[in-house]
Scaffold this motif. Structure first.
Motif, mmCIF file in Angstrom:
data_model
loop_
_atom_site.group_PDB
_atom_site.id
_atom_site.type_symbol
_atom_site.label_atom_id
_atom_site.label_comp_id
_atom_site.label_asym_id
_atom_site.label_seq_id
_atom_site.Cartn_x
_atom_site.Cartn_y
_atom_site.Cartn_z
ATOM 1 N N GLU A 17 -4.557 0.923 -1.173
ATOM 2 C CA GLU A 17 -4.765 2.357 -0.947
ATOM 3 C C GLU A 17 -5.204 2.989 -2.224
ATOM 4 O O GLU A 17 -4.937 2.898 -3.384
ATOM 5 C CB GLU A 17 -3.173 2.733 -0.694
ATOM 6 C CG GLU A 17 -3.063 4.141 -0.528
ATOM 7 C CD GLU A 17 -3.805 4.525 0.910
ATOM 8 O OE1 GLU A 17 -4.309 5.567 0.935
ATOM 9 O OE2 GLU A 17 -3.591 3.924 1.726
ATOM 10 N N SER A 18 -5.996 4.220 -1.771
ATOM 11 C CA SER A 18 -6.680 4.965 -2.974
ATOM 12 C C SER A 18 -6.231 6.267 -3.116
ATOM 13 O O SER A 18 -6.483 7.152 -4.012
ATOM 14 C CB SER A 18 -8.016 4.724 -2.708
ATOM 15 O OG SER A 18 -8.647 5.550 -1.444
ATOM 16 N N LEU A 33 0.009 -3.680 -8.371
ATOM 17 C CA LEU A 33 0.265 -3.871 -6.774
ATOM 18 C C LEU A 33 -1.241 -3.949 -6.086
ATOM 19 O O LEU A 33 -1.293 -4.628 -5.246
ATOM 20 C CB LEU A 33 0.789 -2.506 -6.469
ATOM 21 C CG LEU A 33 2.300 -2.370 -6.735
ATOM 22 C CD1 LEU A 33 2.883 -0.949 -6.289
ATOM 23 C CD2 LEU A 33 3.209 -3.389 -5.956
ATOM 24 N N SER A 34 -2.295 -3.263 -6.739
ATOM 25 C CA SER A 34 -3.689 -3.305 -5.984
ATOM 26 C C SER A 34 -4.020 -4.883 -6.167
ATOM 27 O O SER A 34 -4.731 -5.363 -5.271
ATOM 28 C CB SER A 34 -4.332 -2.492 -6.899
ATOM 29 O OG SER A 34 -4.191 -1.151 -6.429
ATOM 30 N N ASN A 48 0.892 -1.391 0.277
ATOM 31 C CA ASN A 48 0.087 0.082 0.173
ATOM 32 C C ASN A 48 1.003 1.021 0.034
ATOM 33 O O ASN A 48 0.513 2.277 -0.651
ATOM 34 C CB ASN A 48 -0.912 0.112 1.135
ATOM 35 C CG ASN A 48 -2.189 -0.959 0.680
ATOM 36 O OD1 ASN A 48 -2.763 -0.401 -0.081
ATOM 37 N ND2 ASN A 48 -2.738 -1.609 1.755
ATOM 38 N N GLU A 49 2.071 1.361 0.551
ATOM 39 C CA GLU A 49 2.957 2.512 0.599
ATOM 40 C C GLU A 49 3.535 2.577 -0.871
ATOM 41 O O GLU A 49 3.467 3.653 -1.114
ATOM 42 C CB GLU A 49 4.107 2.325 1.519
ATOM 43 C CG GLU A 49 3.837 2.538 2.998
ATOM 44 C CD GLU A 49 4.902 2.274 3.882
ATOM 45 O OE1 GLU A 49 6.040 2.068 3.547
ATOM 46 O OE2 GLU A 49 4.739 2.817 5.094
ATOM 47 N N HIS A 89 2.891 5.625 -6.123
ATOM 48 C CA HIS A 89 2.644 5.913 -7.322
ATOM 49 C C HIS A 89 1.477 6.751 -7.607
ATOM 50 O O HIS A 89 1.687 7.494 -8.524
ATOM 51 C CB HIS A 89 2.124 4.456 -7.981
ATOM 52 C CG HIS A 89 3.629 3.672 -8.502
ATOM 53 N ND1 HIS A 89 4.462 3.832 -9.239
ATOM 54 C CD2 HIS A 89 4.025 2.615 -7.682
ATOM 55 C CE1 HIS A 89 5.378 3.048 -9.298
ATOM 56 N NE2 HIS A 89 5.180 2.268 -8.456
ATOM 57 N N HIS A 90 0.645 6.836 -6.717
ATOM 58 C CA HIS A 90 -0.564 7.943 -6.648
ATOM 59 C C HIS A 90 0.277 9.371 -6.651
ATOM 60 O O HIS A 90 -0.271 10.233 -7.309
ATOM 61 C CB HIS A 90 -1.552 7.540 -5.586
ATOM 62 C CG HIS A 90 -2.391 6.657 -5.750
ATOM 63 N ND1 HIS A 90 -3.513 6.513 -4.930
ATOM 64 C CD2 HIS A 90 -2.374 5.556 -6.816
ATOM 65 C CE1 HIS A 90 -3.938 5.219 -5.737
ATOM 66 N NE2 HIS A 90 -3.352 4.788 -6.652
ATOM 67 N N ASP A 91 1.129 9.273 -5.625
ATOM 68 C CA ASP A 91 2.204 10.682 -5.541
ATOM 69 C C ASP A 91 2.686 10.955 -6.850
ATOM 70 O O ASP A 91 2.624 12.351 -7.427
ATOM 71 C CB ASP A 91 3.087 10.668 -4.519
ATOM 72 C CG ASP A 91 2.507 10.723 -3.301
ATOM 73 O OD1 ASP A 91 1.220 11.341 -2.980
ATOM 74 O OD2 ASP A 91 3.217 10.257 -2.343
#
Length: 80
Positions: A69-70, A57-58, A9-10, A15-17
């Motif tokens: 993580e979303s 990863l999800s 999740n980290e 990757h979202h960042d």
């Protein structure tokens, strides 16, 4: 002790960042003159790559009965 799901999740959050950061860079480039075509292509490719990695990863997190993580991190928000 951190679990595998926590670490995954980290990575998803990272990757979202990255996605949000590259999207912001592209937005800032919109008002500028051309000549940044190579950077636009690079940032777009990195966004696609990060989305792909995040999805992979999800799937791993979901396969271990966890929830992916979303969102993005506080540090990433401050950095942008």
């Amino acid at each position: 002790m951190r679990t595998i799901n926590h670490l995954l999740n980290e990575l998803i959050e990272l990757h979202h960042d990255r996605i949000l950061g590259f999207e912001k860079a592209l937005e800032r480039m919109d008002g500028q003159r051309d000549g940044n075509g190579d950077l636009r292509v690079l940032f777009s490719n990195l966004i696609v790559q990060s989305r792909k990695f995040s999805k992979e990863l999800s799937v791993l997190v979901m396969s271990t009965a966890g929830g992916p993580e979303s969102g993005s991190s506080v540090i990433g928000s401050l950095h942008r």
